[in-house]
Design an enzyme around this catalytic site. Structure first.
Site, mmCIF file in Angstrom:
data_model
loop_
_atom_site.group_PDB
_atom_site.id
_atom_site.type_symbol
_atom_site.label_atom_id
_atom_site.label_comp_id
_atom_site.label_asym_id
_atom_site.label_seq_id
_atom_site.Cartn_x
_atom_site.Cartn_y
_atom_site.Cartn_z
ATOM 1 N N GLU A 77 -9.273 0.476 -1.045
ATOM 2 C CA GLU A 77 -10.308 -0.545 -0.879
ATOM 3 C C GLU A 77 -11.708 0.032 -0.969
ATOM 4 O OE1 GLU A 77 -11.473 -4.298 2.037
ATOM 5 O OE2 GLU A 77 -10.254 -2.671 2.811
ATOM 6 N N LYS A 115 -11.489 3.858 3.734
ATOM 7 C CA LYS A 115 -11.581 2.544 4.386
ATOM 8 C C LYS A 115 -10.184 1.938 4.487
ATOM 9 C CE LYS A 115 -13.997 -1.857 4.350
ATOM 10 N NZ LYS A 115 -12.813 -2.605 4.798
ATOM 11 N N ASP A 127 -7.531 -1.154 5.457
ATOM 12 C CA ASP A 127 -7.521 -2.613 5.327
ATOM 13 C C ASP A 127 -6.493 -3.193 6.296
ATOM 14 O OD1 ASP A 127 -8.055 -5.133 4.454
ATOM 15 O OD2 ASP A 127 -6.974 -4.961 2.557
#
Length: 351
Positions: free
Chosen positions: A208, A66, A68
């Site tokens: 994250e 993921k 960010d």
């Protein structure tokens, strides 16, 4: 050991032992229409990941890290390149390195879906660094540090791919943006792994979280569950409704006062007093001082030295958990979200 060479296949023979041949093709009639091409959409509403507590199980799911940053769509056309935010705003001029690299891709028309990020020294995406490279919220600076992590291909050489399964879209994307590149447009690589194990590794490296995607799904706009996000640390958008003054803190900000949505109302969810540096606190204070109001947007209870502002700024906040009375625990400020990014505000669900 080398394989023996294959003998050439014998020609097909007809009844009289004469070789069968295909009929010569007729010349194409110039009036005959070409195969139709799909019109290139001006914009595609993005597919959004649904938040889950645990990774899904099964062979139909593939995983990615993921990122960010800011969700972007890169539109490549013969007339030029456009870089659009999640909300459809044109930010082409704000990402010159991504723009230059998009012009070099070997394709005439395409729409790439991905995330603009700035990486730290360990190769992790850092939202605060991205914000600073763009001049802070409301800033007009161009970011030469930002790179684009491409994770989907929605349109390719005249063909709309949104109705095609993810595995086929990824196959074409990997041919356009090869794995392991270090240019301003890079491939967000799929990882074949057990979801629980990958999440554990991601959290150990202070990432994250991870994204899980159904490899057989078409590209569907909205948050429908084809994509799932699992976070190591919770991070969401909250409305800033004021701040408490402090002479000992950066920017004179002792603590931000935050609110979430509950139905059509805002509800106070506590404050955050960490995560600021001198620069981010100064930029934040400048933004807040333009919105000072005498009427608080929510009931925050008694607060000393509180300054209330209009509820127009959305802060990205990391936090570990919630208290029993609905307040954030172990929260930290990450940065302000842009209006153009269609910043989502955390919604408290009613049971």
């Amino acid at each position: 050991m080398a394989k023996p060479s294959r003998k050439p296949s014998l020609p097909l023979l007809g009844e009289a032992d004469t070789q069968l041949r295909s009929r010569p093709r007729r010349r194409r009639d110039p009036a005959q229409p070409n195969l139709p091409l799909d019109p290139m959409p001006a914009r595609v509403e993005p597919c959004l990941a649904l938040l889950k507590a645990k990774p899904p199980k099964g062979d139909d799911w593939v995983f990615e890290i993921k990122w960010d940053g800011y969700r972007l769509a890169v539109h490549i056309e013969p007339s030029g390149v456009r870089i659009l935010t999640r909300g459809g705003h044109d930010w082409t001029a704000r990402f010159p390195a991504i723009l230059a690299e998009a012009r070099r891709l070997p394709v005439s028309t395409a729409i790439l879906d991905g995330e603009a990020v700035v990486l730290d020294a360990q190769g992790r995406s850092d939202f605060g660094m991205l914000q600073q490279s763009l001049g802070g919220r409301g800033g007009k600076r161009s970011s030469r540090e930002a790179i684009f992590m491409a994770f989907d291909l929605l349109y390719f050489d005249g063909h709309d791919l949104t109705g095609t399964e993810l595995s086929s879209r990824r196959h074409l994307l990997e041919g356009l943006v090869p794995a392991g590149g270090e240019d301003a447009i890079r491939l967000s690589e799929e990882i074949e792994a057990d979801g629980d194990q990958l999440l554990s590794i991601a959290c150990e490296h202070d990432l994250e979280g991870i994204i899980a995607k159904d490899r057989n799904s078409p590209y569907r706009s909205g948050r429908l569950g084809d994509w799932v996000k699992i976070k190591c640390i919770q991070s969401d958008g909250f409305v800033i409704v004021g701040y408490e003054k402090s002479t000992a803190s950066f920017g004179g900000i002792g603590r931000l006062l935050l609110a979430a949505r509950k139905g059509n109302e805002l509800v106070y969810v506590g404050g955050v007093g960490t995560g600021f540096n001198e620069r981010s606190a100064g930029e934040l204070r400048e933004q807040m001082d333009k919105l000072v109001t005498g009427q608080p947007a929510v009931d925050t209870g008694r607060k000393r030295n509180a300054v209330f502002i209009e509820p127009k700024l959305v802060a990205e906040i990391e936090y570990r958990a919630w208290t029993h009375d609905g307040k954030l625990r172990h929260s930290s400020y990450k940065g302000l979200r842009e209006v153009q990014d269609n910043a989502a505000v955390y919604e408290i669900t009613t049971n």
